[in-house]
Write an enzyme that holds these catalytic residues in place. Sequence first.
Site, PDB file in Angstrom:
ATOM      1  N   ALA A  45       0.815  -1.208   0.000  1.00  0.00           N
ATOM      2  CA  ALA A  45       0.000   0.000   0.000  1.00  0.00           C
ATOM      3  C   ALA A  45       0.857   1.270   0.000  1.00  0.00           C
ATOM      4  O   ALA A  45       0.349   2.366   0.215  1.00  0.00           O
ATOM      5  CB  ALA A  45      -0.921  -0.007   1.215  1.00  0.00           C
TER       6      ALA A  45
ATOM      7  N   GLY B 287       5.281   1.504   3.559  1.00  0.00           N
ATOM      8  CA  GLY B 287       6.540   1.053   4.166  1.00  0.00           C
ATOM      9  C   GLY B 287       6.460  -0.240   4.937  1.00  0.00           C
ATOM     10  O   GLY B 287       7.296  -0.484   5.804  1.00  0.00           O
ATOM     11  N   SER B 288       5.470  -1.095   4.614  1.00  0.00           N
ATOM     12  CA  SER B 288       5.368  -2.320   5.427  1.00  0.00           C
ATOM     13  C   SER B 288       6.643  -3.167   5.294  1.00  0.00           C
ATOM     14  O   SER B 288       7.139  -3.681   6.294  1.00  0.00           O
ATOM     15  CB  SER B 288       4.113  -3.119   5.104  1.00  0.00           C
ATOM     16  OG  SER B 288       4.228  -3.763   3.873  1.00  0.00           O
ATOM     17  N   SER B 289       7.208  -3.268   4.099  1.00  0.00           N
ATOM     18  CA  SER B 289       8.393  -4.141   3.983  1.00  0.00           C
ATOM     19  C   SER B 289       9.607  -3.512   4.673  1.00  0.00           C
ATOM     20  O   SER B 289      10.332  -4.188   5.406  1.00  0.00           O
ATOM     21  CB  SER B 289       8.679  -4.497   2.523  1.00  0.00           C
ATOM     22  OG  SER B 289       9.568  -3.587   1.930  1.00  0.00           O
ATOM     23  N   ALA B 290       9.803  -2.207   4.505  1.00  0.00           N
ATOM     24  CA  ALA B 290      10.976  -1.580   5.144  1.00  0.00           C
ATOM     25  C   ALA B 290      10.845  -1.603   6.668  1.00  0.00           C
ATOM     26  O   ALA B 290      11.844  -1.752   7.378  1.00  0.00           O
ATOM     27  CB  ALA B 290      11.147  -0.148   4.646  1.00  0.00           C
TER      28      ALA B 290
ATOM     29  N   ASP C  36      12.992   4.439   1.905  1.00  0.00           N
ATOM     30  CA  ASP C  36      12.028   3.825   2.833  1.00  0.00           C
ATOM     31  C   ASP C  36      12.723   3.375   4.124  1.00  0.00           C
ATOM     32  O   ASP C  36      12.287   3.716   5.233  1.00  0.00           O
ATOM     33  CB  ASP C  36      11.345   2.614   2.173  1.00  0.00           C
ATOM     34  CG  ASP C  36      10.434   3.009   1.026  1.00  0.00           C
ATOM     35  OD1 ASP C  36      10.386   4.204   0.692  1.00  0.00           O
ATOM     36  OD2 ASP C  36       9.767   2.119   0.460  1.00  0.00           O
TER      37      ASP C  36
HETATM   38  C1  MEV Z   1       8.787   3.564  -2.736  1.00  0.00           C
HETATM   39  O1  MEV Z   1       8.352   3.888  -1.431  1.00  0.00           O
HETATM   40  C2  MEV Z   1       9.482   4.721  -3.342  1.00  0.00           C
HETATM   41  C3  MEV Z   1      10.030   4.480  -4.757  1.00  0.00           C
HETATM   42  O2  MEV Z   1      10.646   5.693  -5.154  1.00  0.00           O
HETATM   43  C4  MEV Z   1      11.014   3.345  -4.815  1.00  0.00           C
HETATM   44  C5  MEV Z   1      12.322   3.665  -4.115  1.00  0.00           C
HETATM   45  O3  MEV Z   1      12.619   4.835  -3.838  1.00  0.00           O
HETATM   46  O4  MEV Z   1      13.100   2.726  -3.900  1.00  0.00           O
HETATM   47  C6  MEV Z   1       8.903   4.202  -5.760  1.00  0.00           C
END
Ligand code: MEV
Length: 340
Positions: A125, A128-131, A173
């Site tokens: 979504a 930032g759930s994965s980070a 992230d």
């Molecule tokens: C994702 O949160 C942000 C993007 O710019 C990817 C990234 O920075 O690695 C889409």
Amino acid sequence: MGHRSIGYFLLVYDHQPVLINMPAILVHTVGKSILFGEHAVVYGQPAIAIPVTNLRTKVTLTPDLKTQTPSYYYDAPDIGIHGTLEDLPHDHILVEALRIFKESFSIKSIPSFKLHVSSSIPVAAGLGSSASISVGIVRAIAQHLGLKLPVEKVNALAYQLEKLHHGNPSGIDNTVISYEKPLYYIRNHAPLFLEPREPFYFLLINSTIHSLTSQVVDEVRRAWEVNPTHFGAIFQDIGDLTDQARQAITKGDQVMLGQLITENHHLLQKMGVSLVQLDEIVALCNDNGALGAKLCGAGRGGNVIALVKADSIPPVLQALQSAGWTEIYQTSISKKWSHS
Ligand code: MEV
């Protein structure tokens, strides 16, 4: 941030059962939203991200004293994944985390543990759930090993884990989630922390359309390879907006910041990562009193972030809810930034 909660464990020592303290390690990490510069940041342009402190991931690491040979168990009930290291895919985050710790700190064997991961951050979504899981796992394993890592090191290790999820992440992230502060970020540079002169209030509206960051980042890369001049110009325009936004935040200029946010959305539309549903949410926010709104994160789904004055929150919420957009979070940034 982490702390220990004390549990108890029964051990047999010299044929006598002994009750010993067995601390479980608890780590909480926050969510994030990209305010300016998603995608462009992958190509070296600046971006601005804010932590979302009321969305959180909780990682619990319980040392397992019962096993002689190292063994590890991963349990993420929210997404239905659980199993021993042998059951997990070879590129699973836990497999990678153990490898990274052994390599980085020349550790032969990491004592056994069980890891439980749960989160209120919606998956796929753009929040930032994965980070937040990467940062949480790094903090938990570091504590388990008795390592007091500075935030820079936590961030660097979490970045290595992030590479698993998105082949070529910019690092924004994991950085905003590691530091838990609003920041201005250029790839491969130390972040600059932003001190807003006035509080800024935001709504995050979840389209509930799942979108995988890695896929959208790959699609943008392919489009950029086909038409580097067109995409290069969009990235540059976004970078220019981000620089102006940095000034607006430090000056506390709400109106200027709102306009820049909506301009950033138009550039993301031009990049091809918006959707009619995201455009509709942006328009609903702006038509009902928001100062500006844009999709946030990789796009093609996920969330919209809207800048709102405190007194325009009720009409904006009302308009969104009447149109059926009901999954909404509130967040803010302010001068005295705290981990509330
Ligand atoms: C994702 O949160 C942000 C993007 O710019 C990817 C990234 O920075 O690695 C889409």
